[in-house]
Design an enzyme around this catalytic site. Structure first.
Site, short mmCIF file in Angstrom:
data_model
loop_
_atom_site.label_atom_id
_atom_site.label_comp_id
_atom_site.label_asym_id
_atom_site.label_seq_id
_atom_site.Cartn_x
_atom_site.Cartn_y
_atom_site.Cartn_z
N ARG A 181 0.82 -1.21 0.00
CA ARG A 181 0.00 0.00 0.00
C ARG A 181 0.86 1.27 0.00
O ARG A 181 0.57 2.23 -0.70
CB ARG A 181 -0.90 0.02 1.24
CG ARG A 181 -1.84 -1.19 1.30
CD ARG A 181 -3.27 -0.73 1.22
NE ARG A 181 -4.19 -1.84 1.14
CZ ARG A 181 -5.10 -2.10 2.06
NH1 ARG A 181 -5.20 -1.35 3.13
NH2 ARG A 181 -5.93 -3.10 1.88
N ASP B 210 -15.65 10.42 10.49
CA ASP B 210 -14.60 9.49 10.05
C ASP B 210 -13.28 10.25 10.11
O ASP B 210 -13.25 11.49 10.01
CB ASP B 210 -14.87 9.00 8.62
CG ASP B 210 -14.10 7.72 8.30
OD1 ASP B 210 -14.71 6.62 8.34
OD2 ASP B 210 -12.87 7.81 8.05
C1 LIG Z 1 -14.44 -0.61 7.05
S1 LIG Z 1 -14.96 1.06 7.25
C2 LIG Z 1 -16.47 0.81 8.16
C3 LIG Z 1 -17.58 1.70 7.67
C4 LIG Z 1 -18.95 1.46 8.36
N1 LIG Z 1 -18.88 1.73 9.76
C5 LIG Z 1 -19.44 0.06 8.11
O1 LIG Z 1 -19.35 -0.81 9.00
O2 LIG Z 1 -19.89 -0.22 7.00
C6 LIG Z 1 -13.83 1.62 8.52
C7 LIG Z 1 -13.76 3.13 8.62
O3 LIG Z 1 -13.09 3.45 9.85
C8 LIG Z 1 -12.32 4.61 9.65
N2 LIG Z 1 -11.30 4.69 10.70
C9 LIG Z 1 -10.20 3.92 10.88
N3 LIG Z 1 -9.49 4.32 11.96
C10 LIG Z 1 -10.17 5.37 12.48
C11 LIG Z 1 -9.95 6.22 13.60
N4 LIG Z 1 -8.86 6.09 14.39
N5 LIG Z 1 -10.85 7.20 13.84
C12 LIG Z 1 -11.94 7.35 13.05
N6 LIG Z 1 -12.21 6.59 11.98
C13 LIG Z 1 -11.33 5.60 11.70
C14 LIG Z 1 -11.75 4.43 8.24
O4 LIG Z 1 -11.37 5.66 7.66
C15 LIG Z 1 -12.93 3.76 7.52
O5 LIG Z 1 -13.71 4.71 6.80
#
Ligand SMILES: C[S@@+](CC[C@H](N)C(=O)[O-])C[C@H]1O[C@@H](n2cnc3c(N)ncnc32)[C@H](O)[C@@H]1O
Length: 292
Positions: A46, A155
């Site tokens: 990545r 997010d």
């Molecule tokens: C796999 S997606 C999940 C989206 C949604 N909650 C769902 O379950 O469909 C994970 C999201 O978590 C966010 N994320 C990861 N680490 C984070 C953090 N420390 N604080 C806030 N958001 C975070 C990522 O940017 C990503 O958009």
């Protein structure tokens, strides 16, 4: 020098164990991410693309850039590269059913008498989760926009938040929305791009913002429900347990926490969060949800 990873598109960038450990430490400190040694090839694959895009010639140079105060945007690129934004409308639809039947239904009359109602989508990605919540609310309460009802959607990734705010999706992305909701609350943009727009009635219920869950939260709730799904999966157990406690504190009494299918609440939060269904928890400091 440690072992070099040679996977990924750019074979010319050495990636030592030391580079990996420095990146993993930064990702843990800043974002709570847990990157075990087994993730090294993935991280290389990545990030080597990112280094190439920025014309950076080595991982130590990249680490120096990440350390420069004011390079917070590059740190956000880092988390974007290391996490996934996979999501969909009405993902794990039983959570939305529970929101409607167990959380919202008991509150509707109180909301119409002036009570505030708040739901937080923490880690909202490109917006499908908070818009599904808003559609579910409007399905039960078509006049929700006339009352103090809000869905907060946050997010860490500014690019994904900006995509979410646009409320635009492909026809394929809309397929998991129940037919009735899709007909009622989305429209074809007819702009030659094949895109569809989530209508204002739904968008007006949702407020988007950028927030790192590892930082201080600029609000105190209480939230009637929190969706924090498929986010904690990236964190180590200690970080997850701190997050569950923080989320439980900001939940209203009898409020619900919905988490991802491969996540479990553990640690001190189990004293106040009672399992009430698949990956669904209810806050109960004063009552027994089993007799609710
Ligand atoms: C796999 S997606 C999940 C989206 C949604 N909650 C769902 O379950 O469909 C994970 C999201 O978590 C966010 N994320 C990861 N680490 C984070 C953090 N420390 N604080 C806030 N958001 C975070 C990522 O940017 C990503 O958009």
């Amino acid at each position: 020098m440690g072992q070099l990873a040679r996977t990924g598109p750019d074979q010319s960038l050495p990636f030592s164990d030391r580079d990996f450990e420095a990146l993993a430490a930064l990702a843990h400190r800043e974002f709570g991410l847990s990157l075990s040694q087994s993730k090294k090839p993935l991280v290389y694959s990545r990030l080597s693309r990112r280094l190439k895009a920025r014309g950076i010639h080595s991982f130590p140079d990249y680490l120096r850039i990440l350390d420069v105060p004011g390079e917070s945007s590059e740190r956000l690129e880092l988390i974007s590269a290391l996490t996934t934004n996979v999501t969909s409308f009405f993902r794990e639809d039983h959570h939305f059913e529970k929101l409607r039947s167990d959380c919202l239904s008991r509150e509707i009359e109180k909301i119409r008498s002036g009570k505030r109602f708040r739901v937080w989508s923490a880690g909202c990605s490109s917006g499908q989760e908070p818009f599904s919540i808003a559609m579910e609310i409007l399905g039960s309460m078509p006049d929700a926009n006339d009352y103090d009802v809000k869905v907060l959607a946050t997010d860490i990734d500014p690019k994904i938040v900006s995509k979410a705010k646009s409320g635009r999706y492909s026809l394929e992305e809309l397929q998991s929305i129940p037919d009735e909701f899709r007909r009622k609350w989305t429209k074809n943009c007819n702009d030659g791009m094949g895109e569809f727009q989530v209508l204002d009635a739904v968008r007006d219920l949702v407020t988007f913002g950028e927030l790192n869950l590892m930082s201080d939260w600029p609000f105190s709730g209480p939230f009637d429900s929190i969706f924090c799904r498929n986010v904690a999966i990236y964190f180590d157990q200690k970080t997850q347990q701190k997050l569950w406690v923080k989320l439980s504190k900001i939940l209203a009494e009898r409020g619900f926490l919905f988490i991802g299918h491969s996540e479990r609440v553990s640690g001190d939060a189990v004293n106040v969060l009672t399992g009430v269904g698949v990956t669904s928890y209810q806050k109960s400091t004063l009552f027994d949800p089993k007799n609710n």
